[in-house]
Design an enzyme around this catalytic site. Structure first.
Site, PDB file in Angstrom:
ATOM      1  N   HIS A  94       0.844  -1.198   0.000  1.00 16.23           N
ATOM      2  CA  HIS A  94       0.000   0.000   0.000  1.00 16.23           C
ATOM      3  C   HIS A  94       0.873   1.239   0.000  1.00 16.23           C
ATOM      4  O   HIS A  94       2.082   1.183   0.234  1.00 16.23           O
ATOM      5  CB  HIS A  94      -0.904   0.026   1.231  1.00 16.23           C
ATOM      6  CG  HIS A  94      -0.150   0.176   2.523  1.00 16.23           C
ATOM      7  ND1 HIS A  94       0.546  -0.859   3.111  1.00 16.23           N
ATOM      8  CD2 HIS A  94       0.044   1.242   3.333  1.00 16.23           C
ATOM      9  CE1 HIS A  94       1.120  -0.444   4.213  1.00 16.23           C
ATOM     10  NE2 HIS A  94       0.848   0.836   4.383  1.00 16.23           N
ATOM     11  N   ASP A  96       0.594   5.042   1.897  1.00 17.64           N
ATOM     12  CA  ASP A  96      -0.183   5.596   3.007  1.00 17.64           C
ATOM     13  C   ASP A  96      -1.235   6.599   2.514  1.00 17.64           C
ATOM     14  O   ASP A  96      -0.940   7.470   1.690  1.00 17.64           O
ATOM     15  CB  ASP A  96       0.751   6.266   4.029  1.00 17.64           C
ATOM     16  CG  ASP A  96       1.630   5.231   4.724  1.00 17.64           C
ATOM     17  OD1 ASP A  96       1.184   4.071   4.864  1.00 17.64           O
ATOM     18  OD2 ASP A  96       2.763   5.574   5.113  1.00 17.64           O
ATOM     19  N   HIS A 246       4.774   0.195   0.134  1.00 19.54           N
ATOM     20  CA  HIS A 246       5.486  -0.588   1.139  1.00 19.54           C
ATOM     21  C   HIS A 246       4.539  -1.603   1.767  1.00 19.54           C
ATOM     22  O   HIS A 246       3.326  -1.489   1.632  1.00 19.54           O
ATOM     23  CB  HIS A 246       6.101   0.313   2.217  1.00 19.54           C
ATOM     24  CG  HIS A 246       5.099   1.154   2.943  1.00 19.54           C
ATOM     25  ND1 HIS A 246       4.583   2.318   2.417  1.00 19.54           N
ATOM     26  CD2 HIS A 246       4.491   0.997   4.142  1.00 19.54           C
ATOM     27  CE1 HIS A 246       3.717   2.856   3.257  1.00 19.54           C
ATOM     28  NE2 HIS A 246       3.632   2.060   4.323  1.00 19.54           N
ATOM     29  N   ARG A 262       5.821   6.094  13.980  1.00 23.40           N
ATOM     30  CA  ARG A 262       5.729   6.678  12.630  1.00 23.40           C
ATOM     31  C   ARG A 262       5.193   8.098  12.684  1.00 23.40           C
ATOM     32  O   ARG A 262       4.202   8.363  13.368  1.00 23.40           O
ATOM     33  CB  ARG A 262       4.805   5.837  11.755  1.00 23.40           C
ATOM     34  CG  ARG A 262       5.027   6.116  10.267  1.00 23.40           C
ATOM     35  CD  ARG A 262       4.035   5.390   9.383  1.00 23.40           C
ATOM     36  NE  ARG A 262       2.831   6.168   9.211  1.00 23.40           N
ATOM     37  CZ  ARG A 262       1.724   5.723   8.605  1.00 23.40           C
ATOM     38  NH1 ARG A 262       1.679   4.492   8.130  1.00 23.40           N
ATOM     39  NH2 ARG A 262       0.678   6.495   8.477  1.00 23.40           N
TER      40      ARG A 262
HETATM   41  C1  SIN Z   1       3.369   1.057   7.686  1.00 25.75           C
HETATM   42  O1  SIN Z   1       2.745   0.452   6.825  1.00 25.75           O
HETATM   43  O2  SIN Z   1       3.337   2.270   7.801  1.00 25.75           O
HETATM   44  C2  SIN Z   1       4.213   0.284   8.670  1.00 25.75           C
HETATM   45  C3  SIN Z   1       5.172  -0.634   8.066  1.00 25.75           C
HETATM   46  C4  SIN Z   1       5.845  -1.469   9.122  1.00 25.75           C
HETATM   47  O3  SIN Z   1       5.367  -1.581  10.252  1.00 25.75           O
HETATM   48  O4  SIN Z   1       6.888  -2.055   8.808  1.00 25.75           O
END
Ligand code: SIN
Length: 271
Positions: A94, A96, A246, A262
């Site tokens: 995906h 974000d 990612h 994050r």
């Molecule tokens: C995310 O998708 O923002 C997190 C990715 C992760 O936890 O490695």
């Protein structure tokens, strides 16, 4: 090429305009930056992230860090019997906030505690994928829109969650997005196709649309476009949501700890 490892920079400390400009240029060029051996507080992460733009604030999220609503906690840990953050997010490809009118430009993930194996994050370079497409495929998809729908994606991405409620359905409007996205800073084009869900291409029959989107997603996530990051505690990665996708991988959540913070940097409407 995907990613630049930046060395000699302490994210906790002052960073000169010259160093910042160099890393910013490398980030635009390669879509992700990796900083190893960092030790930063949530406020230092916020301060560094703000140099890239305004931060999105998760005021209503139960996964925000108490006292720091700009910091999203991704973790299997609990405090006072309550989950500290979201335990299993982003296990599918995906980008974000794909479902937002103005999706975030960037995200910075800091690994405070990481498991000895698993819990990796994979990144796909969507500019490189677009550029490698056959010329006729580019002609076929340029200028097209896809409909991003959280209602449609739920059973693909969260098969174990209950069905979408009427309240969620009302709160999650369909969002048209360009299938090919132009980077607002560099003018480079990227596939903006999301992963795992056969999104509808506007004006295309469903069978054709499903096949096209599924093919593009498979094309974009070939190993030649992907970097797999195996986390070490103290790593921080900044990725560009306008030029990458990612996904996180599973790990032994019963026996190991993963604590990630994050920050998410606001962006502009995609075009
Ligand atoms: C995310 O998708 O923002 C997190 C990715 C992760 O936890 O490695």
């Amino acid at each position: 090429m995907i990613g630049t490892e930046v060395s000699g920079i302490d994210l906790a400390g002052p960073i000169s305009a010259r160093d910042f400009d160099r890393m910013y240029a490398a980030w635009l060029d390669t879509t992700i930056l990796l900083f190893r051996r960092q030790s930063i507080t949530p406020q230092q992460q916020i301060d560094f992230s703000r140099r890239f733009g305004e931060l999105l604030v998760y005021t209503r999220s139960e996964n925000a860090l108490p006292g720091h609503p700009e910091v999203l906690v991704l973790s299997n840990l609990a405090r006072d019997g309550k989950p500290m953050g979201s335990p299993a997010s982003g296990r599918y490809w995906h980008t974000d906030g794909h479902y937002l009118k103005c999706p975030p430009a960037a995200s910075l993930l800091y690994g405070a505690e990481v498991p000895p194996s698993g819990g990796d994050t994979w990144f796909a370079n969507m500019q490189a994928a677009y550029e490698a497409l056959a010329a006729e495929t580019k002609v076929r998809i340029d200028g097209r829109q896809i409909i991003i729908s959280r209602v449609k994606s739920r059973p693909y991405n969260y098969p174990n969650k209950p069905a979408v409620t009427p309240e969620e359905r009302a709160a999650w409007p369909d969002m048209p997005q360009p299938l090919v996205r132009t980077h607002p800073k560099t003018g480079r084009k990227a596939l903006y196709v999301g992963g795992n869900v056969p999104w509808n291409v506007v004006g295309m029959a469903e069978t054709e649309s499903d096949a096209l989107i599924t093919d593009l997603q498979a094309f974009a996530t070939q190993p030649r476009f992907v970097y797999v990051h195996r986390w070490q505690a103290g790593d921080a990665i900044l990725w560009d949501n306008r030029s990458s996708m990612h996904r996180a991988t599973a790990y032994d959540e019963v026996n190991h700890r993963r604590l990630m913070y994050r920050t998410t940097i606001a962006g502009e409407q995609a075009f």
